[in-house]
Enzyme design. Structure first.
Site, PDB file in Angstrom:
ATOM      1  CG  ASP A 153     -25.533  -6.775 -49.597  1.00  0.00           C
ATOM      2  OD1 ASP A 153     -25.740  -5.797 -48.850  1.00  0.00           O
ATOM      3  OD2 ASP A 153     -24.411  -7.294 -49.749  1.00  0.00           O
ATOM      4  CG  ASN A 172     -22.490  -8.821 -46.253  1.00  0.00           C
ATOM      5  OD1 ASN A 172     -21.556  -9.299 -46.867  1.00  0.00           O
ATOM      6  ND2 ASN A 172     -23.554  -8.291 -46.872  1.00  0.00           N
ATOM      7  CE1 TYR A 181     -15.048  -3.519 -48.920  1.00  0.00           C
ATOM      8  CE2 TYR A 181     -14.461  -5.029 -50.685  1.00  0.00           C
ATOM      9  CZ  TYR A 181     -15.127  -4.766 -49.510  1.00  0.00           C
ATOM     10  OH  TYR A 181     -15.887  -5.744 -48.937  1.00  0.00           O
ATOM     11  CB  SER A 193     -15.509  -8.612 -51.164  1.00  0.00           C
ATOM     12  OG  SER A 193     -15.613  -8.168 -49.835  1.00  0.00           O
ATOM     13  CD  GLU A 237     -14.307 -10.712 -48.058  1.00  0.00           C
ATOM     14  OE1 GLU A 237     -14.984  -9.683 -47.871  1.00  0.00           O
ATOM     15  OE2 GLU A 237     -14.723 -11.856 -47.832  1.00  0.00           O
ATOM     16  N   GLY A 252     -18.404  -4.583 -43.581  1.00  0.00           N
ATOM     17  CA  GLY A 252     -17.206  -3.759 -43.651  1.00  0.00           C
ATOM     18  C   GLY A 252     -17.363  -2.466 -42.863  1.00  0.00           C
ATOM     19  NE  ARG A 263     -23.930  -4.296 -46.758  1.00  0.00           N
ATOM     20  CZ  ARG A 263     -22.715  -4.796 -47.030  1.00  0.00           C
ATOM     21  NH1 ARG A 263     -21.701  -4.555 -46.225  1.00  0.00           N
ATOM     22  NH2 ARG A 263     -22.550  -5.549 -48.103  1.00  0.00           N
ATOM     23  CD  GLU A 288     -22.973 -11.399 -49.993  1.00  0.00           C
ATOM     24  OE1 GLU A 288     -22.484 -12.525 -49.792  1.00  0.00           O
ATOM     25  OE2 GLU A 288     -22.324 -10.445 -50.427  1.00  0.00           O
TER      26      GLU A 288
END
Length: 311
Positions: free
Chosen positions: A257, A273, A216, A145, A14, A277, A255, A271
């Site tokens: 998800d 994070n 992205y 990602s 990443e 990002g 964050r 998951e």
């Protein structure tokens, strides 16, 4: 003037995303009047450049940045940094271990099979088909990602997907595929409270699934804020996001998800994070914007929270 080192880049898959996150964070902190030192983390040579910094903003993603390793180094150096510590970072990165914790506290997880590389040749594809059906998901245990992830539609694709996932990790997960709407909950933790920001519904534009390109690429996905969900589901998602953050021991930000199944059943956590990002298309800044915080505001607020905790 506050001296902040922004560490980005790194060695993970990443890296390119991290470079974009780091540049954005550095520019935001400069706009807020900070003295910023930008560091592309490619080797241990960067340690000497940390002398005199008040705080490190970690804009790294993936291995060596989001998995607790650099956090441990900064702890040894006694330099404060934005984000979670060693244990929370390592647990969140290890999807299999994190899922066991979530399941234990009552957060719904997808059914899975954990496979180590030494067991690859002993896999029974007929049993996998019977247990999971198709489609199913194959992914590395410790990548982010959606790197190395495959949606397998039939048994003939399974071996290739497993081999592909093992090129990124020595441990993989085979999971049930859950059709539905993907949403994400940004969590912000101050010294006095943990709050869930407005929930974002994610609509991929580039591809059928929310993959790397959808995440992205400019225009890769639409972010609908607030998500088009009922109040009961909204409350449950926020409750579970905060609980996941707490159970892993996350700090300052995360964050979380989820997917909301099309069949109307309870949401499923995907998951956590620990270093979301912070690119121009990222979800965390969008959630902050929904409560009136600009990109520069949320970046600086994370720095302020970290310094407040140190006091």
């Amino acid at each position: 003037m506050l001296n902040v080192a922004v560490i980005y880049g790194g060695k993970s898959k990443e890296r390119e995303v991290s470079l974009r996150s780091g540049k954005g964070v550095a520019n935001a902190l400069k706009a807020k009047g900070c003295n910023v030192k930008e560091i592309d983390f490619t080797s241990m040579d960067f340690i000497s450049s940390l002398q005199g910094v008040d705080l490190v903003y970690l804009a790294l993603h993936g291995r060596f940045g989001e998995d607790g390793r650099i956090q441990g180094l900064l702890d040894i150096l006694e330099i404060p940094y934005v984000g979670s510590g060693v244990l929370a970072s390592a647990l969140a990165m290890d999807k299999a271990k994190a899922k066991r914790i979530f399941d234990y506290v009552g957060i719904r997880v997808a059914k899975d099979l954990f496979v180590q590389i030494e067991d690859k040749e002993r896999l029974n594809f007929d049993a996998i088909e019977e247990d999971f059906g198709f489609p199913l998901v194959v992914k590395p245990n410790q990548e982010g990602s959606t790197i190395g992830l495959s949606i397998v539609k039939n048994k003939s694709e399974l071996k290739e997907a497993i081999n592909h996932a093992f090129t990124f990790d020595k441990q993989i997960l085979i999971e049930e595929f859950i059709s539905g709407t993907e949403v994400t909950v940004a969590v912000l933790e101050t010294a006095s409270e943990i709050q869930a920001l407005p929930i974002i519904e994610i609509i991929p534009n580039k591809n059928q699934y929310y993959d790397y390109e959808s995440k992205y690429a400019p225009g890769g996905s639409d972010h609908i804020i607030p998500a088009r969900i009922n109040k009961e589901t909204e409350g449950l998602l926020k409750k579970w996001a905060i609980e996941a953050h707490r159970q892993l021991g996350c700090e300052t930000l995360s964050r979380v998800d989820f997917i909301i199944p099309s069949d109307g059943s309870l949401p499923v956590i995907l998951e956590v994070n620990t270093l979301p990002g912070m690119t121009e298309t990222s979800l965390y800044p969008d959630a902050a914007k929904a409560i009136g915080l600009s990109y520069e505001d949320i970046v600086y607020k994370l720095v302020e929270i970290t310094l407040d905790k140190q006091k």
